[in-house]
Motif scaffolding. Structure first.
Motif, PDB file in Angstrom:
ATOM      1  N   GLY A 263      84.664  30.454  10.735  1.00 31.14           N
ATOM      2  CA  GLY A 263      85.686  31.468  10.967  1.00 31.14           C
ATOM      3  C   GLY A 263      85.565  32.589   9.954  1.00 31.14           C
ATOM      4  N   ASP A 264      86.664  33.255   9.706  1.00 32.33           N
ATOM      5  CA  ASP A 264      86.670  34.383   8.771  1.00 32.33           C
ATOM      6  C   ASP A 264      86.789  33.860   7.343  1.00 32.33           C
ATOM      7  N   THR A 265      85.692  33.857   6.628  1.00 33.73           N
ATOM      8  CA  THR A 265      85.669  33.351   5.244  1.00 33.73           C
ATOM      9  C   THR A 265      85.630  34.499   4.233  1.00 33.73           C
ATOM     10  N   SER A 266      85.993  35.701   4.678  1.00 34.55           N
ATOM     11  CA  SER A 266      85.926  36.873   3.786  1.00 34.55           C
ATOM     12  C   SER A 266      86.959  36.814   2.671  1.00 34.55           C
ATOM     13  N   GLY A 267      88.066  36.122   2.916  1.00 36.55           N
ATOM     14  CA  GLY A 267      89.132  36.074   1.921  1.00 36.55           C
ATOM     15  C   GLY A 267      90.052  37.272   1.973  1.00 36.55           C
TER      16      GLY A 267
ATOM     17  N   GLU B  66      81.114  35.581  -5.174  1.00 32.75           N
ATOM     18  CA  GLU B  66      82.031  34.461  -4.979  1.00 32.75           C
ATOM     19  C   GLU B  66      83.451  34.982  -4.822  1.00 32.75           C
ATOM     20  N   HIS B  67      84.218  34.303  -3.987  1.00 33.01           N
ATOM     21  CA  HIS B  67      85.591  34.737  -3.738  1.00 33.01           C
ATOM     22  C   HIS B  67      86.370  33.577  -3.145  1.00 33.01           C
ATOM     23  N   GLU B  68      87.680  33.703  -3.156  1.00 37.20           N
ATOM     24  CA  GLU B  68      88.545  32.684  -2.575  1.00 37.20           C
ATOM     25  C   GLU B  68      88.882  33.033  -1.132  1.00 37.20           C
ATOM     26  N   ALA B  69      88.943  32.002  -0.318  1.00 30.19           N
ATOM     27  CA  ALA B  69      89.372  32.155   1.071  1.00 30.19           C
ATOM     28  C   ALA B  69      90.458  31.123   1.354  1.00 30.19           C
TER      29      ALA B  69
END
Length: 341
Positions: free
Chosen positions: A92-96, A66-69
């Motif tokens: 889109g780019d949800t890598s954060g 889990e991480h914030e984007a």
């Protein structure tokens, strides 16, 4: 009549299709369509906070990765508010990673909406949070003085939204909260008391376990201090009460969702008013299930207020059929309906 110049023959083959020419799209764009992509590759996230058109979203909540984007809102959602607590679909780019930006393309169905209006005459609602199932109403026993009618308004908003209220009284070392709590004796709600810097962390954590709890309260009552005690890494801004006016300062300026155990607490900015122009009075009565059953015998359009003729609830309470608790609950119902009216 031809619009061609006089020196040009209408039958001249050179200009035969002049009037029917197709003008190219000056921007080179494709024609607009109402068909939107399905975004089958979208991932689900939980909106933690909103800041000037940017949304901090928790992706893969509960998973090891889990991480914030950071996300923006898709143009097709420009007329739909995205608020803290919303579950949304991201593409889109949800890598954060630093500098990345994803896009919110859908808002999933909301279970609850806590709303308020600017004032009681304004029916335009402002959504505060989504998907909360509990409301922690924080009130100070003194400094600033407790405001029962503001608490009534919080209760109205909670009952209207289908949210369970919890009452937290702070600064009980300064004043005995019993007289204030007597205003709510007829309501079946949990009450938590705390002295300054002696927060009942274990009890509050247990009450919030497995729930999404929105914290509300008048400015200066210690709400953000309580949130910091429950979630030490929150670092919510806190302030002091003005010694001259007795009013608290607005310190928290944003609504933010924070994890507490396996639940969530959503801290909101302190307010001094809470408009109810959007509330349906029928939702208040439905929250008093025992009285709502009796109301089926009331005349059509009964307000259930003290001057209501032939009100079945008033008659049965007056006859002593519901005992002292019935009288207290009717008093609470009438006060909430009066606050709404």
């Amino acid at each position: 009549m031809s619009w061609l110049p006089d020196d040009i023959d209408d039958d001249d083959d050179k200009y035969a299709d002049y009037e029917a020419r197709n003008r190219p799209n000056p921007k080179g764009n494709r024609a607009r369509t109402k068909t939107r992509p399905e975004h089958l590759d979208a991932v689900t996230g939980r909106v933690l906070t909103v800041d000037r058109g940017r949304y901090a979203v928790l992706v893969n909540a509960g998973d090891p990765d889990e991480h914030e984007a950071i996300a923006s809102r898709a143009s097709e959602l420009r007329k739909q508010p995205v608020v803290t607590g919303d579950l949304v679909d991201l593409v889109g780019d949800t890598s954060g990673d630093d500098g990345t930006l994803s896009r919110i393309v859908r808002i999933q169905e909301r279970k609850t909406l806590l709303r308020r209006s600017a004032d009681d005459s304004d029916e335009v609602e402002r959504i505060i949070v989504a998907n909360a199932d509990q409301m922690l109403i924080v009130v100070a026993a003194a400094n600033p003085e407790p405001r029962p009618r503001l608490v009534d308004r919080y209760l109205v908003a909670a009952f209207d939204a289908g949210i369970t209220p919890i009452l937290c009284i702070t600064k009980t070392d300064l004043v005995d909260p019993a007289p204030f709590l007597a205003n709510f004796a007829g309501l079946d709600i949990a009450v938590v008391e705390s002295a300054e810097n002696e927060w009942p962390i274990e009890r509050l954590t247990a009450l919030m376990s497995g729930h999404s709890t929105v914290a509300v309260g008048h400015s200066g009552v210690g709400k953000s201090t309580l949130v910091n005690a429950l979630v030490p890494e929150a670092n919510r801004a806190i302030g002091r009460v003005n010694a001259v006016t007795g009013r608290g300062r607005h310190t928290s300026s944003s609504t933010v969702s924070l994890r507490i155990g396996d639940g969530w607490i959503i801290d909101t900015p302190g307010v001094r008013s809470f408009g109810l122009g959007h509330v349906n009075p029928d939702n208040i009565l439905r929250s008093f299930t025992d009285l709502a059953a009796i109301a089926a015998d009331c005349p059509r359009g009964c307000t259930h207020l003290p001057d209501a003729p032939d009100c079945a609830i008033i008659e049965r309470v007056g006859a002593g059929e519901l005992g002292e608790i019935g009288r207290l609950r009717l008093d609470s119902l009438q006060r909430l309906l009066t606050a709404l009216a």
